[in-house]
Design an enzyme around this catalytic site. Structure first.
Site, short mmCIF file in Angstrom:
data_model
loop_
_atom_site.label_atom_id
_atom_site.label_comp_id
_atom_site.label_asym_id
_atom_site.label_seq_id
_atom_site.Cartn_x
_atom_site.Cartn_y
_atom_site.Cartn_z
N CYS A 61 0.11 3.66 2.84
CA CYS A 61 0.66 3.17 4.11
C CYS A 61 2.12 3.61 4.25
CB CYS A 61 0.55 1.66 4.20
SG CYS A 61 -1.16 1.06 4.15
N CYS A 78 0.83 -1.22 0.00
CA CYS A 78 0.00 0.00 0.00
C CYS A 78 0.86 1.26 0.00
CB CYS A 78 -0.90 -0.04 1.23
SG CYS A 78 -1.70 1.51 1.64
#
Length: 100
Positions: free
Chosen positions: A24, A21
């Site tokens: 993230c 991600c």
């Protein structure tokens, strides 16, 4: 069991993230800053959703990053998407102050 025991202790912010991600990756240094600012007052932890599917499902996490603030094992706030250090610190301090 160890997750439940960990969040049962005082105030804990858990970052539900994934290694794949990109958002993230953006959130990670912000969490480091939050952890530094709150050292000794609250815990900051990371949970890889691909390695902890049961916990991820139990809390209904469907997007990453999702940050859940727990107070004595109970969810008190949830943030979805990249969240600034100021917002996170304010929420955590409010939870810490409510314990006094």
């Amino acid at each position: 069991t160890s997750f439940d025991g960990f969040i049962a202790e005082s105030v804990v912010l858990v970052d539900f993230f994934a290694t794949w991600c990109s958002h993230c990756t953006t959130q990670a240094p912000i969490l480091d800053e939050v952890a530094d600012q709150l050292e000794g007052r609250a815990q900051v932890a990371k949970l890889d959703i691909d390695k902890a599917r049961g916990i991820t499902q139990r809390y209904g996490v469907t997007a990453v990053p999702t940050l859940i603030l727990f107070q004595d094992g109970v969810e008190v706030r949830r943030f979805v998407g990249v969240t600034s250090a100021d917002v996170l610190v304010a929420a955590i301090l409010a939870a810490v102050d409510s314990q006094k």
